[in-house]
Design a protein around this motif. Structure first.
Motif, PDB file in Angstrom:
ATOM      1  N   THR A 290       0.821  -1.210   0.000  1.00 31.41           N
ATOM      2  CA  THR A 290       0.000   0.000   0.000  1.00 31.41           C
ATOM      3  C   THR A 290       0.855   1.260   0.000  1.00 31.41           C
TER       4      THR A 290
ATOM      5  N   VAL B 274      -4.841   3.981   7.757  1.00 30.41           N
ATOM      6  CA  VAL B 274      -5.759   3.759   6.634  1.00 30.41           C
ATOM      7  C   VAL B 274      -5.154   4.282   5.335  1.00 30.41           C
TER       8      VAL B 274
ATOM      9  N   SER C  99      -8.188   2.750  -1.812  1.00 31.09           N
ATOM     10  CA  SER C  99      -8.029   1.295  -1.821  1.00 31.09           C
ATOM     11  C   SER C  99      -8.642   0.667  -3.069  1.00 31.09           C
TER      12      SER C  99
ATOM     13  N   ALA D  41      -5.960  -3.542   2.554  1.00 31.65           N
ATOM     14  CA  ALA D  41      -5.911  -2.690   3.741  1.00 31.65           C
ATOM     15  C   ALA D  41      -4.580  -1.972   3.756  1.00 31.65           C
TER      16      ALA D  41
ATOM     17  N   TYR E 178     -10.679  -8.888   5.875  1.00 26.36           N
ATOM     18  CA  TYR E 178      -9.434  -8.434   6.482  1.00 26.36           C
ATOM     19  C   TYR E 178      -9.529  -8.575   8.004  1.00 26.36           C
TER      20      TYR E 178
ATOM     21  N   GLU F 199      -7.814  -7.450  11.383  1.00 28.96           N
ATOM     22  CA  GLU F 199      -6.856  -6.517  11.978  1.00 28.96           C
ATOM     23  C   GLU F 199      -6.330  -7.145  13.268  1.00 28.96           C
TER      24      GLU F 199
ATOM     25  N   LEU G 205     -11.754   0.652   8.960  1.00 30.06           N
ATOM     26  CA  LEU G 205     -10.490   0.949   8.286  1.00 30.06           C
ATOM     27  C   LEU G 205     -10.683   1.322   6.825  1.00 30.06           C
ATOM     28  N   ARG G 206     -11.902   1.741   6.452  1.00 30.13           N
ATOM     29  CA  ARG G 206     -12.116   2.109   5.049  1.00 30.13           C
ATOM     30  C   ARG G 206     -11.122   3.201   4.629  1.00 30.13           C
TER      31      ARG G 206
END
Lengths: 601, 601
Positions: free
Chosen positions: A278, A298, A302, A329, A575, A577, B139-140
């Motif tokens: 990311t 964040v 995405s 993510a 996802y 976390e 977490l968008r």
């Protein structure tokens, strides 16, 4: 003893690498294989003490088993035809099977095929075109002339961006109003002209896997799917690799990848795919990264990105597009999506665990059509960082270690005298240290062991004494190095177990375990299992897939359907976390101890 | 003689400028008008000899008509209340009508309203928004969070480009996850987020009319339609104007226009429209221009352009878009489309001829819902170039000329001592020279006229003797200057007549004649008619509309429907290429002679 004719030449065929070589009777299999240009792992340098150069005779005759072979191979293995290449001599024409783990890593990568079949259906295709030249009676603008001609050829509604238009006017005139249009069509039918190539010109695509410590670029013929060039790929041994990384990271663009191309090719590149974690994705897209470094970590974007490459500073031909798959993510990026795509996780109905081991290790689990993913902070130890004598995989780095008769044997990259230890070397050293009783199950160096010294850096174990090193100092590992490996393997184990728990299954349910990425390719499976990084199941369930992310990027260049699968994949993934998961800390703590983990834990 | 109380103060109301002023009895109307801040044309400086300061008394009493007025005004005009402002004195409270031709040009422009009514419907509107802050449980990605919130507010499917995303992450955090989203929506419903402004922030638009020798930028409040600032507009007197042009031409970007904005505003500009001739359009869009300079002079792109402004180097807020209307042809550009839009030609069912006079003069004719357009090479004479003592409209340039009692009277820009002649001045000089018998119908200077001298530059007529000039040399016009005007007016006449012929009508059918652009605003209608540049019909049919292209650009910022009209307009127009038209050369040759052209030719 088989009689051999010392003057005879025998043909030796190597599987599955598909090489043949003629050698004289009596040479060792290791020499024969080396003569063919194939590189085997051979830690002890042919002394028959490390057991790393295993091969299997499928057809033909070899010299009798030596005492060393009887020592290092089990009776079953010997019965199955397994031999040590450095011990067995050629006595007839032979067909030999070389298992992947006996091949040096670059060789191993050459074996990788596409793990997933797909029908080529590239977004960019060629449309050959011939136009009326403009005249005072026909004053249509160049772009209008082009789009009307494309409409007549069945590619109606093709938009022509400013970038495409810029490139076309001059070429159309130089090419006397004909040539090969590169047209980008999305699955919804949206069509855009990329550029005009000369008649018969080859349309190329650029696939890039951009990591924080590696970069691989592939130049692909969009019509045939053939990979024409591969640069920087899995080649961290070269200083060039570092340059690229530096450039990429600091320039914040994908331009570095295009720099890898020969200038002449750049004008032929009409489509591009970039995958990366990311952060790298955001660097390439010139998106802000600050919020990726602050809780709750964040992403800015995405969703999949489809832009004109020039918008992010990647200057390819005309209005060439750049596609970047979705991120899952903040710490599970598009490179992981590409890896899952290439290793078949997106399509499987089997139960598969896939790991991409790095500073952050991304882990995904496919089970009954569902996919869970997480990211775990495994630290940079496997990249040679935070290790006393650690170094990146470069000439002189210890990459394989065996403990034999009270001493360490090491193999270095490029055979240079040892000057440090890279990731696979430190993993081997710890695994062998455990086996040799130098390290105990809690990770402490055993004080009264002859190889353990007390130094200013704490308890230290000498891997290579100063006399045999490349810089005249001992190459060592310390208690603290062992701890780095403990933390790394603990994080990866805990992440893996947590995903299994989410799916309500155990390791015995796993049909296969995919290990991807640079370190995943180089690591010794036995060492990883010995320390408990990977679970102790049948080795055949393991697949070391090399740079699967790069292959995924190539698929995305060549297939609109694969893009569709990738887009859906990122949305489907659940996802997890870890930092807010109730069981993670417990699992992590429990995973710190060393030792094999069988599938019934 | 009306009795007046010399100590009394009277209120004078000026129409249609809407000013009021209190003046003492007995002052001239010219003095009264000047006291109000309104500038009248007054070539002779109040001597009653040029007849340019005409006004009409609607209510109230003035002093008796003078001999000068009886000389310069017809009986009918006097009966209708027409007076010379410099002669008539205030004798009571007054209401005066000032006709446009008596106003100095800048004043005239202030009068211009929107000539076409339209319902504001700007592409970019504000959507006020409040977001949940991200957390480890949510977490968008920022872009996903934004687009999902916009969907809840009824703006579903809003795409967020990289440029918008780049700008949003930091602002969202600084603004504590709330603010005013600027959303761009096309007529087909395609919606894109431009940026996040602070809550209650004003959304601004930038409209630019970029010509080769002028540039006008307008800053518009997209919610109210109000023009907040206007820079460089119709202000070629300032050296600043030239700088901007240089910058624009050589930088090949629209960035110069944005430089005109106060830095603080730039971050509030969420939409932009640029209109210009085809060459400037291509410069701004960074499209190749070489083919525009070579036969057959075709554009690279003629369709409307809608891109993110940053793609052409115009850095506004976030992902602000730039719209450029379609070009009609290589020499009939988007600025002409904008002019036709603002002057109502796109919507009319009347018969209207519209001219935008410049180095190339674009001419359009609307008749029975059809529109014909052409471009004719009228040369740079009206911009003061290729003229012996020519200069751009700047202080000291002769802008108005009258011939009275055997001598030329001149009015200069800013009242400075004359140093040269600008476009409107040279047109006046030729018209007055014709009337005075200094120039004959074929354009020759009459040899034995006392003001005509034979010089190294050929026959020359002194307009301002050295003693009265600003630089101590004669200000003159030559036979060759007259020829430049002949060629210019010949080209414009021939183009106009050819369009009328295409439509099968004559000048008597014209309901109105629109004259646009800088020179079109400053030119003296009577002079243009006297030389035969414009046809001799009722003056009320003429509309000098000033910078209609700039107003068109503003309309395009404020109305999606106007964009739609502009897009259709460019497609509807029948472009007539004069260079291949069978009758053009004949018409041009016939149009070279001087003299009034009545509507029955």
């Amino acid at each position: 003893m088989v009689e051999t004719d010392a003057t005879a030449l025998y043909g030796v065929e190597l599987q599955p690498v598909g090489r043949r070589v003629q050698v004289a009777a009596g040479v060792t299999v290791l020499e024969a294989i080396q003569a063919s240009g194939v590189e085997l792992v051979s830690v002890c340098g042919g002394e028959g003490t490390c057991g790393t150069c295993r091969v299997r005779a499928v057809e033909g005759q070899l010299s009798a088993e030596t005492a060393e072979e009887e020592d290092l191979l089990s009776a079953t293995e010997l019965a199955d035809g397994w031999r040590l290449a450095c011990q067995a001599q050629v006595c007839s024409a032979l067909r030999l099977e070389i298992p992947p783990e006996s091949l040096s890593a670059p060789q191993r990568l050459q074996l990788e095929g596409q793990s997933v079949d797909f029908v080529p259906d590239p977004p960019v295709v060629a449309v050959d075109i011939e136009l009326e030249a403009p005249s005072l009676q026909d004053l249509r603008a160049d772009a209008t002339r082009l789009s009307e001609a494309l409409a007549l050829l069945g590619t109606g509604g093709t938009t022509i961006s400013l970038r495409s238009a810029r490139a076309c006017s001059k070429r159309l005139r130089a090419q006397h109003w004909c040539g090969r249009a590169a047209v980008h069509t999305q699955m919804d039918g949206t069509a855009a002209l990329i550029s005009m190539q000369p008649a018969g010109g080859r349309l190329l695509g650029l696939a890039v896997d951009t990591g924080t410590t590696k970069l691989a670029a592939y130049l692909v013929d969009l019509a045939t799917g053939e990979t024409l060039a591969r640069v920087g790929a899995m080649n961290p041994q070269t200083a060039y690799g570092e340059d690229v990384v530096t450039r990429i990271t600091y320039a914040n663009t994908a331009e570095g990848a295009a720099d890898l191309l020969h200038e002449a090719h750049r004008g032929q590149v009409v489509d591009a795919v970039v995958v990366g974690n990311t952060a790298m994705h955001h660097f390439v897209a010139d998106l802000p990264v600050r919020q990726l470094g602050e809780a709750p970590y964040v992403a800015c974007v995405s969703d999949p990105v489809l832009v004109r490459a020039g918008e992010v500073g990647l200057e390819l031909d005309g209005g060439a597009m750049l596609y970047m798959p979705a991120n899952i993510a903040g710490y599970v990026g598009a490179d992981h999506v590409a890896m899952l795509l290439a290793s078949g996780l997106a399509d499987t109905d089997q139960t598969v665990l896939a790991l991409d081991i790095g500073t952050n290790t991304e882990i995904s689990l496919a089970h009954k059509g569902e996919i869970w993913s997480c990211s775990t902070a495994s630290g940079p130890a496997f990249e040679g960082a935070h290790i006393h004598d650690g170094m990146r995989a470069a000439p002189g780095a210890v990459e394989h270690v065996r403990f034999h008769q009270g001493a360490f044997q090491v193999q270095t990259i490029a055979g240079a005298r040892p000057i440090g230890i890279c990731g696979s070397g430190i993993l081997d050293a710890v695994a062998q240290g455990l086996e040799a009783g130098i390290i105990d199950g809690r990770g402490s160096l055993v004080k009264d062991h002859p190889l353990v010294k007390k130094t200013a850096s704490g308890p230290t174990c000498v891997l290579v004494p100063a006399a045999r090193s490349g810089h005249g100092r001992d190459v060592v590992f310390t208690r603290s190095d062992v701890n780095e490996i403990q933390l790394a393997k603990g994080a990866i184990r805990a992440g893996s177990e947590l995903l299994l728990a989410e799916a309500g299954i155990g390791p015995s349910n796993l049909d296969s375990i995919v290990v991807a990425g640079a370190f995943g390719t180089y690591l010794d499976l036995e060492s990883a299992i010995a320390v408990g990084l990977l679970v102790d199941v049948e080795r055949t369930r393991y697949k070391q897939v090399g740079n699967a992310a790069g292959r995924g990027a190539e698929q995305l260049l060549l297939s609109r359907e694969r893009r569709h699968v990738a887009d859906r994949l990122a949305k489907r993934v659940r996802y997890v976390e870890l930092t807010v998961h109730g069981s993670f800390t417990d699992m992590f703590t429990r995973s710190l101890g060393f030792g094999r983990v069988d599938s019934s834990y």
